[in-house]
Design a protein around this motif. Structure first.
Motif, short mmCIF file in Angstrom:
data_model
loop_
_atom_site.label_atom_id
_atom_site.label_comp_id
_atom_site.label_asym_id
_atom_site.label_seq_id
_atom_site.Cartn_x
_atom_site.Cartn_y
_atom_site.Cartn_z
N PHE A 18 -14.77 10.95 -9.02
CA PHE A 18 -14.31 11.45 -7.72
C PHE A 18 -14.09 12.96 -7.77
O PHE A 18 -14.44 13.68 -6.82
N LEU A 19 -13.53 13.44 -8.87
CA LEU A 19 -13.32 14.89 -9.02
C LEU A 19 -14.65 15.64 -9.01
O LEU A 19 -14.76 16.73 -8.44
N SER A 20 -15.67 15.06 -9.62
CA SER A 20 -16.96 15.72 -9.72
C SER A 20 -17.64 15.91 -8.36
O SER A 20 -18.47 16.80 -8.19
N ILE A 21 -17.28 15.06 -7.39
CA ILE A 21 -17.87 15.19 -6.05
C ILE A 21 -16.85 15.71 -5.03
O ILE A 21 -17.12 15.73 -3.83
N GLY A 22 -15.69 16.12 -5.52
CA GLY A 22 -14.69 16.73 -4.66
C GLY A 22 -14.03 15.78 -3.67
O GLY A 22 -13.60 16.19 -2.59
N LYS A 23 -13.92 14.49 -4.05
CA LYS A 23 -13.29 13.51 -3.17
C LYS A 23 -11.95 13.05 -3.74
O LYS A 23 -11.74 13.07 -4.96
N GLU A 24 -11.05 12.65 -2.86
CA GLU A 24 -9.76 12.11 -3.29
C GLU A 24 -9.87 10.61 -3.53
O GLU A 24 -10.57 9.90 -2.80
N LEU A 25 -9.18 10.16 -4.55
CA LEU A 25 -9.13 8.72 -4.82
C LEU A 25 -8.42 7.99 -3.68
O LEU A 25 -7.52 8.55 -3.04
N PRO A 26 -8.80 6.73 -3.43
CA PRO A 26 -8.01 5.92 -2.49
C PRO A 26 -6.57 5.80 -3.00
O PRO A 26 -6.31 6.02 -4.19
N LYS A 27 -5.68 5.41 -2.13
CA LYS A 27 -4.26 5.26 -2.50
C LYS A 27 -3.77 3.86 -2.12
O LYS A 27 -4.20 3.30 -1.11
N ASN A 28 -2.85 3.35 -2.92
CA ASN A 28 -2.11 2.15 -2.51
C ASN A 28 -1.08 2.55 -1.48
O ASN A 28 -0.45 3.60 -1.60
N LYS A 29 -0.91 1.72 -0.44
CA LYS A 29 -0.05 2.10 0.68
C LYS A 29 0.92 0.98 1.05
O LYS A 29 0.65 -0.19 0.83
N ASP A 30 2.01 1.39 1.65
CA ASP A 30 2.95 0.44 2.23
C ASP A 30 2.50 0.05 3.63
O ASP A 30 1.75 0.77 4.28
N VAL A 31 2.97 -1.11 4.08
CA VAL A 31 2.85 -1.47 5.49
C VAL A 31 4.23 -1.29 6.10
O VAL A 31 5.26 -1.54 5.45
N LYS A 32 4.28 -0.83 7.34
CA LYS A 32 5.56 -0.41 7.93
C LYS A 32 6.59 -1.53 8.02
O LYS A 32 7.79 -1.29 7.93
N GLU A 33 6.11 -2.79 8.17
CA GLU A 33 7.07 -3.89 8.30
C GLU A 33 7.60 -4.38 6.96
O GLU A 33 8.47 -5.27 6.92
N ASP A 34 7.11 -3.83 5.85
CA ASP A 34 7.57 -4.26 4.53
C ASP A 34 8.76 -3.40 4.09
O ASP A 34 8.59 -2.27 3.63
#
Length: 201
Positions: A105-121
């Protein structure tokens, strides 16, 4: 070292009534999940020996309007060659492939996906596991490519993945045990599924 587990196991799959009935009638037509946030990558998901958790998951989907009638189907399955995240060997492998993905991802200048919360949790358990899914799918893809391109590779494709997950907040004040802790199975090779059954109530 390869982890081969051929003993039959019992698990449960939460789903809509229509899906349950189709699996009973046409057990060879298994629909896999390919969502970008699947916790163990793409495949057919089973709650290991946990009927109640499978039903709760299906009922939660009903509340969100995603299914009409929540039910559970029983699954007889084997793990065979399992990417078992209860085993340190495979956790280390996951870390290695994360670093390789990060480098790509760094080699192509992209950010890795992220784990995220859901608002109701309220417990902030990072239920949207886009990073985990991306790393696991990348691992499977890189292994597949090496098998195709390298004549004598020691690598082998995984038939299943397995993980222990803790979520849902403490079972009681100060507890280390979480209310929704469970073992989840992701079947990648459908020949691991030996059959489906109606669980007894």
């Amino acid at each position: 070292m390869y982890n081969s587990r051929s003993n039959n196991l019992i698990g449960f799959h939460g789903c809509d009534e229509d899906v349950r009935d189709q699996l009973l009638i046409k057990p060879n037509q298994v629909k896999i999940s390919e969502k970008p946030f699947d916790w163990l990558g793409h495949g057919f998901y089973i709650w290991e020996n946990n009927y109640d958790r499978a039903l709760k998951w299906a009922k939660d989907k009903q509340k969100r309007g995603e299914i009409k009638k929540p039910l559970v189907i029983g699954v007889v399955f084997t793990l065979d060659y399992c990417f078992d995240l209860i085993d340190s060997e495979f956790i280390e492998m996951l870390t290695l492939y994360y670093r390789l993905l990060e480098k790509d991802f760094l080699s192509i200048g992209k950010e890795l996906p992220k784990n995220k919360d859901v608002k109701e949790d309220e417990h902030k358990d990072l239920l949207i596991r886009e990073l985990d899914c991306a790393v696991i799918e990348y691992l499977h893809q890189r292994i597949k490519e090496e098998i195709i391109n390298v004549e004598h590779t020691p690598l082998k494709e995984f038939d299943s993945a397995r993980g222990v997950f803790t979520e849902g907040g403490p079972a009681f004040p100060g507890a280390g045990v979480q209310k929704k802790s469970h073992i989840q199975i992701c079947i990648r090779n459908m020949s691991c599924i030996k059959g489906f059954f109606l669980p007894r109530k």
